[in-house]
Enzyme design. Structure first.
Site: not given
Length: 336
Positions: A84, A86
Protein backbone atom coordinates in the site's frame (compact mmCIF):
# COMPACT_ATOMS: atom_id res chain seq x y z
CA UNK A 1 7.03 18.23 -0.30
CA UNK A 2 7.35 19.94 3.07
CA UNK A 3 7.70 23.49 4.26
CA UNK A 4 11.42 24.17 4.26
CA UNK A 5 11.40 24.51 8.05
CA UNK A 6 10.55 20.80 8.30
CA UNK A 7 12.86 19.48 5.60
CA UNK A 8 15.88 19.46 7.89
CA UNK A 9 14.09 17.34 10.48
CA UNK A 10 12.88 14.94 7.83
CA UNK A 11 16.28 14.64 6.19
CA UNK A 12 18.07 14.15 9.51
CA UNK A 13 15.60 11.38 10.39
CA UNK A 14 16.27 9.67 7.06
CA UNK A 15 20.00 10.14 7.59
CA UNK A 16 19.80 8.51 11.01
CA UNK A 17 18.00 5.51 9.51
CA UNK A 18 20.57 5.14 6.76
CA UNK A 19 23.42 5.59 9.22
CA UNK A 20 22.02 2.80 11.38
CA UNK A 21 22.27 0.43 8.42
CA UNK A 22 25.74 1.69 7.48
CA UNK A 23 27.09 1.25 10.97
CA UNK A 24 26.21 -2.43 11.16
CA UNK A 25 29.29 -3.96 9.63
CA UNK A 26 29.25 -7.32 7.89
CA UNK A 27 27.08 -8.96 5.25
CA UNK A 28 24.07 -6.78 6.04
CA UNK A 29 26.11 -4.29 7.98
CA UNK A 30 25.24 -6.03 11.26
CA UNK A 31 28.43 -7.82 12.27
CA UNK A 32 26.52 -11.07 12.90
CA UNK A 33 27.14 -14.50 11.48
CA UNK A 34 24.74 -15.41 8.68
CA UNK A 35 25.08 -19.18 8.69
CA UNK A 36 23.08 -21.50 6.45
CA UNK A 37 20.34 -21.94 9.02
CA UNK A 38 20.75 -19.39 11.82
CA UNK A 39 17.09 -19.51 12.83
CA UNK A 40 17.36 -22.06 15.61
CA UNK A 41 14.43 -21.62 17.95
CA UNK A 42 12.05 -18.66 17.89
CA UNK A 43 14.43 -15.86 18.87
CA UNK A 44 14.80 -13.70 15.75
CA UNK A 45 16.76 -10.86 17.31
CA UNK A 46 20.33 -11.94 16.41
CA UNK A 47 19.49 -11.91 12.69
CA UNK A 48 16.83 -9.19 12.61
CA UNK A 49 17.35 -7.06 15.71
CA UNK A 50 14.64 -4.64 14.55
CA UNK A 51 12.07 -7.28 15.52
CA UNK A 52 12.93 -6.53 19.14
CA UNK A 53 11.50 -3.00 18.84
CA UNK A 54 8.69 -2.23 21.28
CA UNK A 55 6.42 -1.42 18.34
CA UNK A 56 6.58 -5.00 17.02
CA UNK A 57 3.87 -7.56 17.81
CA UNK A 58 3.58 -11.11 16.47
CA UNK A 59 0.86 -13.62 17.17
CA UNK A 60 3.08 -16.48 16.00
CA UNK A 61 6.84 -15.78 16.08
CA UNK A 62 7.44 -19.37 14.99
CA UNK A 63 5.44 -18.80 11.78
CA UNK A 64 7.34 -15.57 11.12
CA UNK A 65 10.61 -17.43 11.68
CA UNK A 66 9.69 -20.12 9.15
CA UNK A 67 8.57 -17.66 6.47
CA UNK A 68 11.59 -15.36 6.80
CA UNK A 69 13.90 -18.38 6.72
CA UNK A 70 12.20 -19.64 3.54
CA UNK A 71 12.39 -16.21 1.88
CA UNK A 72 16.11 -16.03 2.59
CA UNK A 73 16.74 -19.58 1.40
CA UNK A 74 14.94 -19.06 -1.93
CA UNK A 75 16.60 -15.73 -2.63
CA UNK A 76 15.74 -12.46 -4.39
CA UNK A 77 14.93 -14.00 -7.77
CA UNK A 78 11.72 -15.48 -6.37
CA UNK A 79 10.74 -12.45 -4.30
CA UNK A 80 8.41 -9.54 -4.95
CA UNK A 81 7.04 -6.86 -2.63
CA UNK A 82 3.42 -5.71 -2.71
CA UNK A 83 2.64 -2.55 -0.76
CA UNK A 84 0.00 0.00 0.00
CA UNK A 85 1.15 3.63 -0.17
CA UNK A 86 -0.81 6.05 2.04
CA UNK A 87 0.06 5.58 5.72
CA UNK A 88 2.18 2.54 4.80
CA UNK A 89 5.07 3.96 2.80
CA UNK A 90 4.04 7.48 3.74
CA UNK A 91 3.87 8.59 7.37
CA UNK A 92 0.66 8.66 9.36
CA UNK A 93 1.78 11.55 11.56
CA UNK A 94 4.64 13.82 12.53
CA UNK A 95 5.07 15.82 15.76
CA UNK A 96 1.48 15.11 16.79
CA UNK A 97 -0.04 16.16 13.46
CA UNK A 98 -1.56 13.97 10.77
CA UNK A 99 0.37 13.76 7.52
CA UNK A 100 -1.62 14.01 4.29
CA UNK A 101 -2.56 11.09 2.09
CA UNK A 102 -2.32 11.45 -1.68
CA UNK A 103 -5.99 12.52 -1.75
CA UNK A 104 -5.37 15.00 1.10
CA UNK A 105 -2.47 16.53 -0.81
CA UNK A 106 -4.97 17.58 -3.46
CA UNK A 107 -7.74 18.45 -1.01
CA UNK A 108 -5.50 20.80 0.98
CA UNK A 109 -3.84 22.47 -2.00
CA UNK A 110 -4.29 26.01 -3.27
CA UNK A 111 -5.98 24.74 -6.45
CA UNK A 112 -9.05 23.72 -4.42
CA UNK A 113 -11.57 26.43 -3.57
CA UNK A 114 -12.40 27.15 0.06
CA UNK A 115 -15.89 25.74 -0.46
CA UNK A 116 -14.50 22.62 -2.15
CA UNK A 117 -12.01 22.11 0.67
CA UNK A 118 -14.79 22.31 3.25
CA UNK A 119 -16.94 19.77 1.40
CA UNK A 120 -14.03 17.36 1.03
CA UNK A 121 -13.23 17.70 4.74
CA UNK A 122 -16.88 17.02 5.61
CA UNK A 123 -16.70 13.80 3.58
CA UNK A 124 -13.52 12.80 5.41
CA UNK A 125 -15.06 13.39 8.82
CA UNK A 126 -18.12 11.35 7.90
CA UNK A 127 -16.57 8.39 6.08
CA UNK A 128 -13.15 7.91 7.72
CA UNK A 129 -14.62 6.68 11.05
CA UNK A 130 -16.60 4.15 9.00
CA UNK A 131 -13.47 3.04 7.14
CA UNK A 132 -11.62 2.17 10.37
CA UNK A 133 -14.60 1.01 12.44
CA UNK A 134 -13.57 -2.42 13.82
CA UNK A 135 -17.21 -3.34 14.44
CA UNK A 136 -18.28 -3.14 10.78
CA UNK A 137 -17.52 -5.87 8.28
CA UNK A 138 -15.76 -5.18 4.99
CA UNK A 139 -19.00 -6.14 3.23
CA UNK A 140 -20.76 -3.32 5.07
CA UNK A 141 -17.98 -0.85 4.36
CA UNK A 142 -17.48 -1.48 0.62
CA UNK A 143 -20.54 0.36 -0.75
CA UNK A 144 -19.86 3.26 1.61
CA UNK A 145 -16.26 3.50 0.41
CA UNK A 146 -17.45 3.56 -3.22
CA UNK A 147 -19.82 6.35 -2.20
CA UNK A 148 -17.01 8.31 -0.51
CA UNK A 149 -14.50 7.97 -3.36
CA UNK A 150 -17.15 8.78 -5.98
CA UNK A 151 -18.32 11.91 -4.15
CA UNK A 152 -14.76 13.07 -3.48
CA UNK A 153 -13.71 12.57 -7.10
CA UNK A 154 -16.82 14.43 -8.22
CA UNK A 155 -15.84 17.42 -6.09
CA UNK A 156 -12.29 17.34 -7.46
CA UNK A 157 -13.62 17.38 -11.03
CA UNK A 158 -15.39 20.66 -10.28
CA UNK A 159 -12.05 22.31 -9.45
CA UNK A 160 -10.65 22.19 -13.02
CA UNK A 161 -7.28 20.91 -11.81
CA UNK A 162 -4.44 21.36 -14.31
CA UNK A 163 -1.95 18.61 -15.05
CA UNK A 164 0.92 21.12 -15.06
CA UNK A 165 0.15 22.00 -11.42
CA UNK A 166 0.66 18.48 -10.03
CA UNK A 167 4.39 18.85 -9.34
CA UNK A 168 3.89 22.17 -7.52
CA UNK A 169 0.96 20.78 -5.52
CA UNK A 170 3.17 17.96 -4.23
CA UNK A 171 6.17 20.22 -3.66
CA UNK A 172 4.11 22.60 -1.50
CA UNK A 173 2.40 19.83 0.48
CA UNK A 174 3.34 18.43 3.90
CA UNK A 175 3.56 14.82 2.72
CA UNK A 176 6.25 12.76 4.43
CA UNK A 177 7.54 9.31 3.62
CA UNK A 178 8.52 6.99 6.47
CA UNK A 179 12.03 7.13 7.88
CA UNK A 180 14.15 4.56 6.06
CA UNK A 181 12.26 4.88 2.77
CA UNK A 182 15.41 5.49 0.71
CA UNK A 183 17.01 2.33 2.08
CA UNK A 184 13.83 0.38 1.29
CA UNK A 185 13.50 1.52 -2.32
CA UNK A 186 17.22 1.41 -3.06
CA UNK A 187 17.62 -2.10 -1.64
CA UNK A 188 14.82 -3.44 -3.84
CA UNK A 189 16.16 -1.61 -6.88
CA UNK A 190 19.71 -2.82 -6.31
CA UNK A 191 18.55 -6.46 -6.31
CA UNK A 192 15.96 -6.03 -9.08
CA UNK A 193 13.10 -7.03 -6.78
CA UNK A 194 9.75 -5.81 -8.16
CA UNK A 195 7.76 -3.44 -5.95
CA UNK A 196 4.05 -3.28 -6.77
CA UNK A 197 2.34 -0.33 -5.08
CA UNK A 198 -1.41 -0.95 -4.92
CA UNK A 199 -3.04 2.26 -3.77
CA UNK A 200 -6.55 3.60 -3.30
CA UNK A 201 -5.06 7.08 -3.47
CA UNK A 202 -4.40 9.29 -6.50
CA UNK A 203 -1.80 7.72 -8.77
CA UNK A 204 -0.64 10.97 -10.39
CA UNK A 205 0.06 12.47 -6.95
CA UNK A 206 1.64 9.28 -5.60
CA UNK A 207 4.03 9.00 -8.54
CA UNK A 208 5.04 12.64 -8.20
CA UNK A 209 5.80 12.10 -4.50
CA UNK A 210 8.09 9.20 -5.41
CA UNK A 211 9.66 11.21 -8.23
CA UNK A 212 10.45 14.16 -5.99
CA UNK A 213 11.85 11.80 -3.34
CA UNK A 214 14.06 10.29 -6.08
CA UNK A 215 12.90 6.73 -5.38
CA UNK A 216 10.71 6.07 -8.44
CA UNK A 217 13.02 3.38 -9.80
CA UNK A 218 12.31 1.14 -12.85
CA UNK A 219 11.39 -1.82 -10.63
CA UNK A 220 8.41 0.12 -9.19
CA UNK A 221 4.94 -0.40 -10.67
CA UNK A 222 1.86 1.49 -9.43
CA UNK A 223 -1.83 0.56 -9.55
CA UNK A 224 -4.04 3.42 -8.36
CA UNK A 225 -6.75 5.93 -9.24
CA UNK A 226 -5.42 7.98 -12.14
CA UNK A 227 -6.68 11.30 -13.40
CA UNK A 228 -7.67 11.75 -17.03
CA UNK A 229 -6.90 15.18 -18.51
CA UNK A 230 -8.30 16.71 -21.69
CA UNK A 231 -6.13 18.07 -24.51
CA UNK A 232 -5.77 21.35 -22.60
CA UNK A 233 -4.47 19.57 -19.53
CA UNK A 234 -7.65 20.04 -17.46
CA UNK A 235 -8.93 17.20 -15.27
CA UNK A 236 -12.06 15.79 -16.88
CA UNK A 237 -12.53 12.45 -15.09
CA UNK A 238 -10.88 9.68 -13.11
CA UNK A 239 -9.97 6.55 -15.03
CA UNK A 240 -11.57 3.19 -14.29
CA UNK A 241 -11.43 1.07 -12.26
CA UNK A 242 -12.19 2.96 -9.08
CA UNK A 243 -9.94 1.62 -6.32
CA UNK A 244 -10.92 2.10 -2.68
CA UNK A 245 -9.68 0.66 0.59
CA UNK A 246 -11.68 -2.55 0.39
CA UNK A 247 -11.49 -3.66 -3.25
CA UNK A 248 -7.71 -3.90 -3.59
CA UNK A 249 -7.81 -7.44 -4.93
CA UNK A 250 -7.98 -9.52 -8.09
CA UNK A 251 -11.25 -7.90 -9.16
CA UNK A 252 -9.48 -4.67 -10.16
CA UNK A 253 -6.45 -6.45 -11.59
CA UNK A 254 -8.34 -8.29 -14.31
CA UNK A 255 -7.22 -5.84 -17.00
CA UNK A 256 -3.55 -5.95 -16.04
CA UNK A 257 -1.06 -8.77 -16.52
CA UNK A 258 1.37 -7.45 -13.92
CA UNK A 259 1.39 -10.54 -11.72
CA UNK A 260 1.34 -12.89 -14.71
CA UNK A 261 4.61 -11.31 -15.89
CA UNK A 262 6.09 -12.17 -12.49
CA UNK A 263 4.92 -15.79 -12.42
CA UNK A 264 8.29 -17.03 -11.18
CA UNK A 265 8.18 -14.70 -8.17
CA UNK A 266 6.07 -16.78 -5.84
CA UNK A 267 7.43 -15.36 -2.56
CA UNK A 268 5.86 -12.15 -1.29
CA UNK A 269 6.36 -9.51 1.36
CA UNK A 270 3.09 -7.59 1.74
CA UNK A 271 2.90 -4.21 3.48
CA UNK A 272 -0.37 -2.54 4.43
CA UNK A 273 -2.22 -0.54 7.04
CA UNK A 274 -5.79 -1.81 6.73
CA UNK A 275 -7.71 -5.06 6.59
CA UNK A 276 -8.39 -4.37 2.92
CA UNK A 277 -4.68 -4.43 2.13
CA UNK A 278 -4.42 -8.13 2.97
CA UNK A 279 -5.99 -9.05 -0.39
CA UNK A 280 -3.53 -7.01 -2.50
CA UNK A 281 -1.58 -10.12 -3.56
CA UNK A 282 -4.65 -12.18 -4.45
CA UNK A 283 -3.69 -11.93 -8.12
CA UNK A 284 -0.42 -13.80 -7.56
CA UNK A 285 -0.64 -17.40 -8.73
CA UNK A 286 0.98 -20.27 -6.86
CA UNK A 287 2.14 -18.30 -3.83
CA UNK A 288 4.71 -20.32 -1.91
CA UNK A 289 5.56 -18.01 0.99
CA UNK A 290 4.00 -14.72 2.05
CA UNK A 291 4.96 -12.48 4.96
CA UNK A 292 2.36 -9.86 5.84
CA UNK A 293 3.38 -6.73 7.78
CA UNK A 294 0.69 -4.36 9.00
CA UNK A 295 1.11 -0.79 10.23
CA UNK A 296 -1.44 -0.11 12.96
CA UNK A 297 -1.58 3.68 12.97
CA UNK A 298 -4.92 4.68 14.47
CA UNK A 299 -7.44 3.43 17.06
CA UNK A 300 -4.74 1.07 18.27
CA UNK A 301 -6.49 -0.35 21.34
CA UNK A 302 -9.71 -1.03 19.44
CA UNK A 303 -8.02 -2.65 16.44
CA UNK A 304 -5.05 -4.45 18.02
CA UNK A 305 -6.70 -7.87 18.29
CA UNK A 306 -8.01 -7.87 14.73
CA UNK A 307 -4.65 -6.77 13.29
CA UNK A 308 -2.70 -9.38 15.24
CA UNK A 309 -5.05 -12.09 14.01
CA UNK A 310 -4.71 -10.92 10.40
CA UNK A 311 -1.07 -9.83 9.92
CA UNK A 312 2.04 -11.88 10.65
CA UNK A 313 3.80 -8.81 12.05
CA UNK A 314 1.99 -5.75 13.42
CA UNK A 315 3.83 -2.45 13.88
CA UNK A 316 2.01 -0.21 16.32
CA UNK A 317 2.52 3.53 15.84
CA UNK A 318 5.85 2.94 14.13
CA UNK A 319 6.64 5.73 11.64
CA UNK A 320 9.71 3.98 10.24
CA UNK A 321 10.53 1.20 7.79
CA UNK A 322 13.20 -0.15 10.16
CA UNK A 323 11.60 -3.57 10.59
CA UNK A 324 10.92 -4.03 6.88
CA UNK A 325 14.47 -2.96 6.00
CA UNK A 326 15.92 -5.27 8.64
CA UNK A 327 14.00 -8.25 7.27
CA UNK A 328 14.99 -7.43 3.69
CA UNK A 329 18.60 -7.05 4.71
CA UNK A 330 18.58 -10.48 6.37
CA UNK A 331 16.79 -12.13 3.44
CA UNK A 332 19.30 -10.72 0.97
CA UNK A 333 22.15 -11.80 3.26
CA UNK A 334 25.56 -11.99 1.64
CA UNK A 335 24.19 -10.42 -1.55
CA UNK A 336 24.25 -6.99 0.15
Amino acid sequence: MLPKALWGERESGELRGNQANTDRAGACGWGVSLSADPFLGINLSPQVPELEKATVHMKSPEHVRRVISALRKEGPDKLQVVSDFDMTLSRFGFNGRRCPTSHNILDNSQVISEEGRKKLKDLLHYYYPIEIDPNRTMEEKRPLMVEWWTRAHGLLLQQKILKRDIAKIVEESEVMLRDGVNTFFDQLHQHNIPLFIFSAGVGDILEEVLRQAKVFHPNVNVMSNYMDFDDKGVLRQFKEPLIHTYNKNGSVLEKTDHFQQLSSRTNIILLGDSMGDLSMADGVANVENILTIGFLNDKVDEQRGKYRDAYDIVLEKDETLDVVNGILCYILGDLN
